[in-house]
Design a protein around this motif. Sequence first.
Motif, mmCIF file in Angstrom:
data_model
loop_
_atom_site.group_PDB
_atom_site.id
_atom_site.type_symbol
_atom_site.label_atom_id
_atom_site.label_comp_id
_atom_site.label_asym_id
_atom_site.label_seq_id
_atom_site.Cartn_x
_atom_site.Cartn_y
_atom_site.Cartn_z
ATOM 1 N N GLU A 271 43.787 46.917 38.750
ATOM 2 C CA GLU A 271 43.762 46.211 40.015
ATOM 3 C C GLU A 271 45.045 46.516 40.781
ATOM 4 O O GLU A 271 46.038 46.955 40.233
ATOM 5 C CB GLU A 271 43.624 44.708 39.789
ATOM 6 C CG GLU A 271 42.348 44.342 39.033
ATOM 7 C CD GLU A 271 42.106 42.855 39.024
ATOM 8 O OE1 GLU A 271 42.563 42.164 39.951
ATOM 9 O OE2 GLU A 271 41.455 42.385 38.077
ATOM 10 N N PRO A 285 47.223 36.890 34.936
ATOM 11 C CA PRO A 285 45.796 36.770 34.569
ATOM 12 C C PRO A 285 45.068 38.111 34.606
ATOM 13 O O PRO A 285 44.147 38.354 33.817
ATOM 14 C CB PRO A 285 45.246 35.796 35.614
ATOM 15 C CG PRO A 285 46.427 34.978 36.017
ATOM 16 C CD PRO A 285 47.586 35.914 35.997
ATOM 17 N N VAL A 286 45.469 38.990 35.522
ATOM 18 C CA VAL A 286 44.876 40.329 35.584
ATOM 19 C C VAL A 286 45.146 41.070 34.281
ATOM 20 O O VAL A 286 44.245 41.671 33.664
ATOM 21 C CB VAL A 286 45.453 41.114 36.783
ATOM 22 C CG1 VAL A 286 44.951 42.556 36.761
ATOM 23 C CG2 VAL A 286 45.083 40.434 38.085
ATOM 24 N N GLU A 288 46.014 39.816 31.369
ATOM 25 C CA GLU A 288 45.395 39.143 30.231
ATOM 26 C C GLU A 288 43.912 39.474 30.122
ATOM 27 O O GLU A 288 43.395 39.706 29.013
ATOM 28 C CB GLU A 288 45.620 37.633 30.348
ATOM 29 C CG GLU A 288 47.080 37.236 30.136
ATOM 30 C CD GLU A 288 47.350 35.795 30.523
ATOM 31 O OE1 GLU A 288 46.410 35.138 31.046
ATOM 32 O OE2 GLU A 288 48.488 35.335 30.311
ATOM 33 N N ARG A 289 43.205 39.501 31.242
ATOM 34 C CA ARG A 289 41.772 39.847 31.213
ATOM 35 C C ARG A 289 41.576 41.280 30.741
ATOM 36 O O ARG A 289 40.656 41.573 29.963
ATOM 37 C CB ARG A 289 41.155 39.646 32.600
ATOM 38 C CG ARG A 289 40.980 38.201 33.010
ATOM 39 C CD ARG A 289 40.075 38.089 34.247
ATOM 40 N NE ARG A 289 40.641 38.747 35.410
ATOM 41 C CZ ARG A 289 41.445 38.150 36.294
ATOM 42 N NH1 ARG A 289 41.775 36.876 36.123
ATOM 43 N NH2 ARG A 289 41.893 38.811 37.355
ATOM 44 N N TRP A 290 42.442 42.175 31.231
ATOM 45 C CA TRP A 290 42.342 43.587 30.828
ATOM 46 C C TRP A 290 42.587 43.753 29.332
ATOM 47 O O TRP A 290 41.806 44.398 28.624
ATOM 48 C CB TRP A 290 43.360 44.397 31.642
ATOM 49 C CG TRP A 290 43.552 45.794 31.156
ATOM 50 C CD1 TRP A 290 42.680 46.834 31.233
ATOM 51 C CD2 TRP A 290 44.721 46.311 30.502
ATOM 52 N NE1 TRP A 290 43.213 47.970 30.674
ATOM 53 C CE2 TRP A 290 44.482 47.669 30.230
ATOM 54 C CE3 TRP A 290 45.946 45.762 30.141
ATOM 55 C CZ2 TRP A 290 45.418 48.479 29.584
ATOM 56 C CZ3 TRP A 290 46.884 46.560 29.511
ATOM 57 C CH2 TRP A 290 46.613 47.906 29.240
ATOM 58 N N ALA A 292 42.376 41.602 26.920
ATOM 59 C CA ALA A 292 41.416 40.908 26.067
ATOM 60 C C ALA A 292 40.147 41.720 25.838
ATOM 61 O O ALA A 292 39.412 41.476 24.871
ATOM 62 C CB ALA A 292 41.060 39.559 26.687
ATOM 63 N N ARG A 293 39.879 42.705 26.692
ATOM 64 C CA ARG A 293 38.670 43.522 26.545
ATOM 65 C C ARG A 293 38.875 44.715 25.617
ATOM 66 O O ARG A 293 37.894 45.378 25.252
ATOM 67 C CB ARG A 293 38.218 44.018 27.921
ATOM 68 C CG ARG A 293 37.768 42.941 28.878
ATOM 69 C CD ARG A 293 37.040 43.541 30.082
ATOM 70 N NE ARG A 293 37.928 44.380 30.880
ATOM 71 C CZ ARG A 293 38.595 43.954 31.948
ATOM 72 N NH1 ARG A 293 38.495 42.679 32.327
ATOM 73 N NH2 ARG A 293 39.352 44.778 32.643
#
Length: 788
Positions: A271, A285-286, A288-290, A292-293
Motif C-alpha cells: 500500500e 495496521p497495514v 500487520e495485515r500483510w 499475518a497473511r
Amino acid sequence: MTRPDEELDGDRRHGPDTALRVVELSSGVAAKVCGRLLAGLGHDVILCEPPGGDALRTQGPLDEHGVGFAFSSLDADKRSVVVDLDTTDGRTALGHLLDRADLLLTDLGPARARAVGLTAPEIRGAWPGLVAVSITAAGLDDPRSDHPGDSLLAECYGGLASMIGEPDRPPLSLGGEQAAHAAAFAGFLGGMLALRRRAHVAQGDVVDVALCDVAAYIDWKSDIETTVAGTAPTRTGATAGQWRIVRAADGWVGIIFQPEQWDLLIELAGESAPASAPDQEQGWPVIERWAARLPKRTVYERAQALGLAVGFSADLGDLHGDRQYGSRSFFRGPRQDGRTVAPVGPPARAEGLPWRSGPPPALGDGGLAAQAWKHAGRQPPSTPTVHTPVPAPREGSSPRNGSVAPLAGVTVLDLGTITAGAATGRLLADYGATVIKVESASHPDPFRQWPVAGQPPSANGRDISPMFESNNAGKLAVVLELKTEAGREMLHRLAARADVVIENFTVGVTKRLGADFETLRAVNPRLVYLSLSSQGQNGPEAGRRSYGSTLDLLSGLASVTGYLGGGPMWSSAEVNYPDQAASLFGAGLVAYCLERGVRDVHLDLSQRELISWTLADRIAEHTATGALPVPTGNRRPSGTPHDVYPCAGDGQWVAVACRRQAERDALAGLVAPEELTGRSEEWWWEHEALVDELIGVWTRVRPRAECARALTEAGVANAPVLSAAERGREPRFRERRVFLGDGDSRRKGFPLTMRGYVPPDPAPAPALGQDQEAVLADPSLTGGKETP
C-alpha cells in the motif's frame, strides 16, 4: 589434553604440554560456562564436585540417563574429582591441585571462601602464580554473593530487567541465564588478561566478576540517557514504539527499520505510504495485515531482499532446520558409540583453534589424572616463563601504581562501528592496547552523531555523541579512504605492524575495501583478525542485515523470553543485548589468542550463533525430547519461587529467587506462615501460581526497601528492580567503576575488577582523524616509511 574419544575441530596450535590446567569450583551457571569455554578450547578442566555430585547433575529436566541437560551442556569435556571442602583431606587435595594449576574458576561466596581458606588474600598468599577468576552474584566481598549467582536477581539489581518487557507489565529477565553467560564471557576475558600479565610480571592475580555489575554494564545506554536527559528510560516492549513484533501466519516477525525506510516498508506491504512520519500509527495496521497473511520466513526473506533488517522469531525447532546453521554445522549429532555430546558447536569459529564437543564427566572420573598433577614434573605456574619482553607503556596510558597493563605493547586496528566492533576495541584499549580507530571521512562511525534523548542536536555536526564516547574512549583516530589506492596502502602499512584487526562490516565489504583477512595476512602473517558479523562469514545468509533486535529473534532468545503463555520478547533497541554479549566474548577471544600465542587466525564470531550457544541446555532438551521451550516469564528450573513482585508505590518491584529449601521455609514464615509453613519442595513447585499470589499480597502493602530488608534479614535471596536512575545512585557501581564520569563526560566503565591491576580512566574519545599526523608519522606503527 585431548582424549582419544573426543571430537576435535581444527588443528591444535598448542601441544598437550602447554594446555592450561584449570580447577573449577562451581555450583552456578556463570563459572561453569567459563570452564566450558576453556574445556571446549582444549584445556584440562578439573571440576571439583562435593560428595554425591554437583547439584546440576540431577536438576531437571533430565535426559534418558537421569542427567540434567544443564549439567551435560555446561560441564561437557571436563573431568571430575570429588573434593569434600568440609574436611581437612578435601582441602588438602584441592591445595595439591592448585599447586600445579594455571587457573582457578570459583563462585564461592565470601562466607564459604573464608571457611575453606580461599579468600582473595589467601589465594594470592598461598599460590602467588595462580590466576583466580571469581564469578559471583555481587562480588568477592559482598554478602549477597553468599547466595548463588542468579541471572534474574542480577538483571534486576543491575537495572537491565527494568528495560525488558511491556511498560504496563512486570519487568522481565532475558530467557535462559543471560547475565550468567555474559559474566562468564567477562570472566574469560579477565582470566586471559591476568594470564598475559602474569607472563610480564611473574605474578598471578584474582579477577572479580559480579553478575549484577555485568548486567549494569550491558545496560550502559540507559545510564547515558538518564545522565543526559535527567529521566530514566523504561521498557518499550514489543507492541508499541518504532520497532514492533507482529504476528505472521505461522509465528512472529520483528519489523525493524530506519526512519528513512518507512516508505519502502509500506510499499513492501502493498500500500502507499502515509504522508509523514507522525502518521506511522495508521501504517502499522497495514503492516500487520500483510505479515499475518504470510509465513514468518517469507516476511523475513522479502524484507531482507530490500535491505530491511527484519527478523523472524525462530524457536529451537526452526534453528534445527535452519539452512544457515546447517551450512555451518552448528548442531552436533550423536556419537557413533551412542554417548551424548554437547548439542552445539563452538561459540566462534577459526581454523587452528580446537573445539571439543564431548560428553560430561562421570562423577570422579578424573581422579587418577588429577593425582598426576601432584607429581607432574612441569614447572609450577608460580614461577612462569616470561615469553615476551615487557614493553614500555605508551605515553598517556601508564596504569596506576606503575604496574604493567595486560595488553601493553599490543596494537589494534579497529575498523568496528556502532557497538559490537567498537565496544570490543574499547575493552582492549581499557587494558593497555594501543587501539587505532580507522574511519572514512565520508562514512564515519554512525555513533559519532547518534541522537540521545534530552540532548540537543549538534550545532556544528562535529560534537561527539555520548554513545560514541562510551564505545571509543581511550582510542586513537585516523581517517583512511579505503576506496582509494592510497588509503588501502596506508591500511596495509599499519596492518604490517599491528597485532589485531577488528571489523563488524556486512560480509563482503572488507574484501571490496582490501581489508579482508586474506589480504592483510599477506602483509602480516601474525595477525589476530576478528570478524563480528550478524550470521558468520559464510553460509547462504551471511550477508543479511541485522541489529541487536534482529538477532534477539533469529537466535531463538526471543522465543524463550516473554510472559508466561505469551509471545516472544526482545531486549529491544534500547539494550541490544546480542551486541553487548558479542563485544565481551570477542574481546575475550582476542585476549585468549594473544595470551596463548595463536597468530595468523581469522576469528569468525557470528553474533546469532553466540546467543544461540547460550541456550545450549534448552537446545539439548529439545534435541532429546522434541519439546519446544516457550516463554515462562521469570520462572526458571533452578529454583522456586523465582519472579518479581509488586511493592507499594508506582512501578516498584522486588525479585525473589529461592534455590534452597531453607530459603523457602524462611520465606514461608515471613509472608504467609499459615499457608506455606511445612510445605515440601515438591509442593512449592506444584503450586507456583498460588505462591506467587501470596508473596504479592505481602509485597504490595510494603515499600520496596522494606521488602528487600525483611527478605535479606530472613536469609532469602532477593533484589530490588532498579531503574537506570536508581542504579546511578547505588554507591557500588561507582566504587567498582561500572560507570565513569558525570554529565557530559558520562560513559560506561569496566565489567570486571582485578586485584593486581587497576586500569586508568580512559582518555576522551577522539575527534574524527584526531591522531592522523601522530599515527602516520610513528615508525613503530607504519614501518618507518614516509607517509603519503
